[in-house]
Design an enzyme around this catalytic site. Structure first.
Site, PDB file in Angstrom:
ATOM      1  N   HIS A 121       0.839  -1.172   0.029  1.00  0.00           N
ATOM      2  CA  HIS A 121      -0.105  -0.076   0.196  1.00  0.00           C
ATOM      3  C   HIS A 121       0.739   1.252  -0.081  1.00  0.00           C
ATOM      4  O   HIS A 121       2.015   1.099   0.541  1.00  0.00           O
ATOM      5  CB  HIS A 121      -0.771  -0.064   1.197  1.00  0.00           C
ATOM      6  CG  HIS A 121      -1.888   1.115   1.419  1.00  0.00           C
ATOM      7  ND1 HIS A 121      -1.396   2.411   1.780  1.00  0.00           N
ATOM      8  CD2 HIS A 121      -3.295   1.125   1.193  1.00  0.00           C
ATOM      9  CE1 HIS A 121      -2.589   2.940   1.817  1.00  0.00           C
ATOM     10  NE2 HIS A 121      -3.697   2.370   1.802  1.00  0.00           N
ATOM     11  N   ASP A 198       3.305  -4.404   7.942  1.00  0.00           N
ATOM     12  CA  ASP A 198       2.027  -3.463   7.844  1.00  0.00           C
ATOM     13  C   ASP A 198       0.897  -4.412   8.232  1.00  0.00           C
ATOM     14  O   ASP A 198       0.405  -5.319   7.336  1.00  0.00           O
ATOM     15  CB  ASP A 198       1.915  -2.740   6.448  1.00  0.00           C
ATOM     16  CG  ASP A 198       0.639  -2.184   6.014  1.00  0.00           C
ATOM     17  OD1 ASP A 198       0.302  -1.745   5.133  1.00  0.00           O
ATOM     18  OD2 ASP A 198      -0.258  -2.210   7.204  1.00  0.00           O
ATOM     19  N   GLN A 201      -4.424  -5.107   7.426  1.00  0.00           N
ATOM     20  CA  GLN A 201      -5.432  -6.019   7.129  1.00  0.00           C
ATOM     21  C   GLN A 201      -5.180  -7.190   7.688  1.00  0.00           C
ATOM     22  O   GLN A 201      -6.218  -7.901   8.222  1.00  0.00           O
ATOM     23  CB  GLN A 201      -5.342  -6.370   5.399  1.00  0.00           C
ATOM     24  CG  GLN A 201      -5.648  -5.265   4.703  1.00  0.00           C
ATOM     25  CD  GLN A 201      -6.986  -4.460   4.543  1.00  0.00           C
ATOM     26  OE1 GLN A 201      -7.904  -5.407   5.041  1.00  0.00           O
ATOM     27  NE2 GLN A 201      -7.242  -3.179   4.561  1.00  0.00           N
ATOM     28  N   LYS A 224     -10.156  -0.266  10.789  1.00  0.00           N
ATOM     29  CA  LYS A 224     -10.491  -1.292   9.961  1.00  0.00           C
ATOM     30  C   LYS A 224     -10.634  -2.527  10.991  1.00  0.00           C
ATOM     31  O   LYS A 224     -11.182  -3.606  10.350  1.00  0.00           O
ATOM     32  CB  LYS A 224      -9.185  -1.718   9.207  1.00  0.00           C
ATOM     33  CG  LYS A 224      -8.726  -0.520   8.067  1.00  0.00           C
ATOM     34  CD  LYS A 224      -8.034  -0.807   7.104  1.00  0.00           C
ATOM     35  CE  LYS A 224      -7.265   0.085   6.522  1.00  0.00           C
ATOM     36  NZ  LYS A 224      -8.071   0.840   5.145  1.00  0.00           N
ATOM     37  N   CYS A 362      -5.024   2.513  -3.238  1.00  0.00           N
ATOM     38  CA  CYS A 362      -3.638   3.030  -2.981  1.00  0.00           C
ATOM     39  C   CYS A 362      -2.660   2.000  -3.108  1.00  0.00           C
ATOM     40  O   CYS A 362      -1.747   1.727  -2.293  1.00  0.00           O
ATOM     41  CB  CYS A 362      -3.896   3.143  -1.439  1.00  0.00           C
ATOM     42  SG  CYS A 362      -5.021   4.455  -1.126  1.00  0.00           S
TER      43      CYS A 362
END
Lengths: 404, 151
Positions: A121, A198, A201, A224, A362
Site C-alpha cells: 500500500h 504492515d 489488514q 479497520k 492505494c
C-alpha cells in the site's frame, strides 16, 4: 453469539441504499461499528470526558485508568511482552511514518538500503521513499508473481549487507494475499535485519501473536478493526523503541523542558505527544472486547466461507477474471470484467445497494505489475452473509447486461 | 434504475465500446495528456488546427465508459469547429454536467448528442470522468504542455 446476533449489533446495516438493502462489501476501506463501540464513545463524552495523564481530579484519574486499560488490552490482543511496547498513533500510516522517520534517523544513512515489496500500500512505500531521499539511501523492491504472491527467492536475494530494515505487508489490501511473514522475518533476522509488518489488514482476519512472529514492528488501525477512526497502534520491541529518537515533540512526551535542554519521557509516552484521541482509544478498547466475545477463529472461519463463495461466484460470471490468486488469502477479492472499466462496475452495482471499491486501492505498483488500470474489489467482514455475496453476483450480471 | 439507464444509455455504451476518432495522429499542432488519478482514466488528445479551425481531432487512452464516451462524442462535436466555438461548447457542457440534478437540465441545442451526459449529474463521483476530455482539450488549446488533471 450466532451470526445473526453478531450482525444485529451493527445498526448501520439496517438501511436502504437507493431503495435496496445496503450490501456493504468495502470493509478493507473501513469496517462498520458495533453498538458497543458507538456507545462507548458516546458514554465517554456524556459522563467521563477529561484529559488524561496530568490531572489530579477524579474524572481525569478515571479517564487515565480507562485509557491505560486499553493499552494493556491491546498488549494482550497481540501478545506483546509489555504495554510499554504499545504506542497509540493516528493510524497505520502515521505509525509507519513514525518508524520510517525515527528508526530512520537512528539507523539509516547514505548508502544504506530499505527493502519493501511490489505488493505494498502507498502508506508502506512513500514514508520510506521520503526517508531515503532525505539521507541518500536506496530502496529495493521484492517482486511479485503473476498470482500476486511475493517472490521469496527475490526476497532472499535482496537482503544485502546494507539493508537496514524490511517493510512488508501481512495481508494485501488490493489482492487479499496472505504473506508468509513468519518465515520472512526469520530470514531477515538471520542477517540481523529488523522487520516492520504492515498489519492494517492482517490484524483483522486472524489472531496475531507478535512474539511468535518475532517482528520488530507491527502496525495497524482501529477503524479497520471495527473501532473508531483516528487511532492506530504501533507495536515495537522495546529494544528499538527505547533507543529510537522522538518523532513528534510536545506535551506528554517530555520529562522536563527548559530552553537550555529538554529531556524525554520513557516509552510509550516518548512517542505520544499531545492529547491523544482519548474517546477513540476507548472505543477501540470496546471493539477488542466485542471481538473477544465473538472470537477470531469464528471470524476467520466465517470469512473463509464468504471468500470461497465469492471466488466461485466470480469465476462463474462470463468475462470476469480474478486479480490475485494466492494460495493463502484473506479479506479482499479483486477482479476485472472484460470490456467494462471497474469504475463503471462500481457505479452500476451501487445502484443495487452494493458497495465495493474500484480503482487502484492505494497500490498503484500492484496494478502496474499485474497490468490492469484498476480493479473492482469486494472485501468481507464478520457481518457479511452468503446472501450478500449472491447480491453482488446478481449486480454483476446486471453490469454484463448493460454492456452486452 | 432509471437514473442508471439515463447515464448508461445505449449512446454512451456504444461510444465507449466503439469510440470514434480513436487513433494516433502524426504531427498534431496541439496535444495534451489527461489523467484522472482517482480511477486511472488516461487519455492523449491530438488536434490539427489550421488558422482557428479544428481540422482534425482524435484521442487514445484507456478509461471508464463515461470518460471514453465523453472523449468520443467530444471529438465528433468539435471536428470543423473553430477554437472559439470549442471554448463555448466546453462552457455549455460544463454547465450541463454541474447543474443541479433535481432540476431539468438546461436546454442547449448546440450541445446536440452531448446532452446525453445530463445523466451524470446524479453521480457526482463520475462528473470528473465526463469532464476529463474537455479539461484535456483546454490544456491542449492553451499549449501549456502540462498534464490536465481533474483535481
Amino acid at each position: 453469539m450466532t451470526h445473526s446476533q453478531v450482525r444485529a449489533q451493527f445498526p448501520i446495516l439496517n438501511q436502504l441504499i437507493r431503495g435496496k438493502p445496503l450490501v456493504y462489501l468495502d470493509n478493507a476501506a473501513t469496517t462498520q461499528k458495533p453498538q458497543a463501540v458507538i456507545d462507548r464513545v458516546h458514554q465517554f463524552y456524556e459522563t467521563e470526558n477529561a484529559n488524561i495523564h496530568r490531572g489530579v481530579h477524579f474524572l481525569s484519574e478515571q479517564a487515565t485508568q480507562s485509557f491505560e486499560k486499553v493499552r494493556e488490552k491491546t498488549r494482550a490482543w497481540i501478545n506483546a511482552a509489555s504495554a510499554r511496547e504499545i504506542i497509540f498513533t493516528r493510524g497505520t500510516t502515521d505509525a509507519i511514518n513514525l518508524v520510517a522517520q525515527s528508526f530512520g534517523r537512528l539507523k539509516i544513512q547514505a548508502g544504506d538500503r530499505v527493502l519493501i515489496s511490489e505488493m505494498e500500500h502507498h502508506s508502506n512505500i512513500v514514508p520510506w521513499q521520503l526517508m531515503c531521499e532525505h539521507v541518500g539511501a536506496q530502496w529495493d523492491v521484492i517482486r511479485m508473481t503473476d498470482e500476486g504472491e511475493l517472490d521469496l527467492a527475490d526476497f532472499e536475494a535482496k537482503l544485502t549487507p546494507y539493508t537496514r530494515i524490511v517493510a512488508i505487508t501481512h495481508v494485501s489490501n488490493a489482492l487479499g494475499t496472505v504473506n508468509p511473514i513468519k518465515k520472512m522475518i526469520a530470514a531477515a533476522h538471520e542477517r540481523k535485519i529488523p522487520v516492520l509488518i504492515d498489519g492494517a489488514q492482517g490484524i483483522v482476519h486472524a489472531k496475531v501473536d507478535v512474539r511468535d512472529l518475532d517482528c520488530d514492528f507491527y502496525v495497524f488501525s482501529s477503524h479497520k478493526l471495527y473501532g473508531p477512526t483516528g487511532v492506530g497502534v504501533l507495536y515495537g520491541k522495546s529494544e528499538w523503541l527505547n533507543t529510537m529518537p522522538p518523532y513528534q515533540g510536545g506535551g506528554d512526551m517530555i520529562q522536563s523542558v527548559t530552553f537550555h535542554k529538554t529531556t524525554y519521557n520513557v516509552i510509550p509516552y516518548k512517542f505520544e505527544a499531545g492529547t491523544p484521541p482519548i474517546a477513540e482509544v476507548l472505543g477501540f478498547g470496546a471493539a477488542l472486547q466485542f471481538l473477544e466475545k465473538i472470537g477470531m477463529e469464528f471470524i476467520q472461519q466465517h470469512e473463509k466461507g464468504l471468500i470461497q463463495e465469492a471466488v466461485k461466484m466470480l469465476k462463474g460470471i462470463s468475462g470476469v477474471r480474478l486479480v490475485g490468486e494466492a494460495k493463502e488469502r484473506a479479506g479482499a477479492v479483486s477482479f476485472v470484467m472484460e470490456g467494462v472499466h471497474p469504475h463503471d462496475i462500481g457505479t452500476i452495482v451501487d445502484q443495487e445497494g452494493v458497495a465495493i471499491r474500484v480503482g487502484h486501492h492505494c497500490a498503484q505498483p500492484v496494478m502496474e505489475r499485474l497490468k490492469v488500470p484498476a480493479t473492482a474489489r469486494a472485501s468481507f467482514a464478520v457481518y457479511n452473509t452468503i446472501e450478500e455475496v449472491h447480491a453482488l453476483g446478481r449486480a454483476l450480471e446486471n453490469v454484463r447486461e448493460i454492456f452486452k | 434504475m432509471s437514473d442508471l439507464r439515463e447515464l448508461y444509455q445505449s449512446l454512451i455504451v456504444d461510444h465507449s465500446k466503439r469510440p470514434r476518432n480513436f487513433r494516433k495522429m502524426d504531427h498534431p499542432t496541439h496535444q495534451a495528456e489527461g489523467f484522472n488519478p482517482l480511477c486511472g482514466d488516461r487519455l492523449h488528445l491530438s488536434l490539427k488546427i489550421e488558422g482557428d479551425l479544428i481540422q482534425e481531432i482524435c484521442f487514445e487512452g484507456s478509461g471508464c465508459a463515461i470518460s471514453t464516451a465523453s472523449a468520443s462524442l467530444m471529438t465528433e462535436a468539435l471536428k470543423t469547429k473553430t477554437v472559439d466555438q470549442a471554448h463555448a461548447l466546453f462552457n455549455k457542457f460544463h454547465g450541463l454536467i454541474t447543474s443541479a440534478p433535481d432540476r431539468e437540465p438546461p436546454e442547449e441545442p448546440e450541445l446536440g448528442k452531448l446532452q446525453v451526459f445530463s445523466g451524470v449529474r446524479e453521480f457526482p463521483a463520475r462528473v470528473k470522468c465526463a469532464s476529463l476530455a474537455w479539461h484535456t482539450l483546454s490544456s491542449a488549446l492553451e499549449k501549456k504542455g502540462l498534464v490536465a488533471k481533474t483535481e
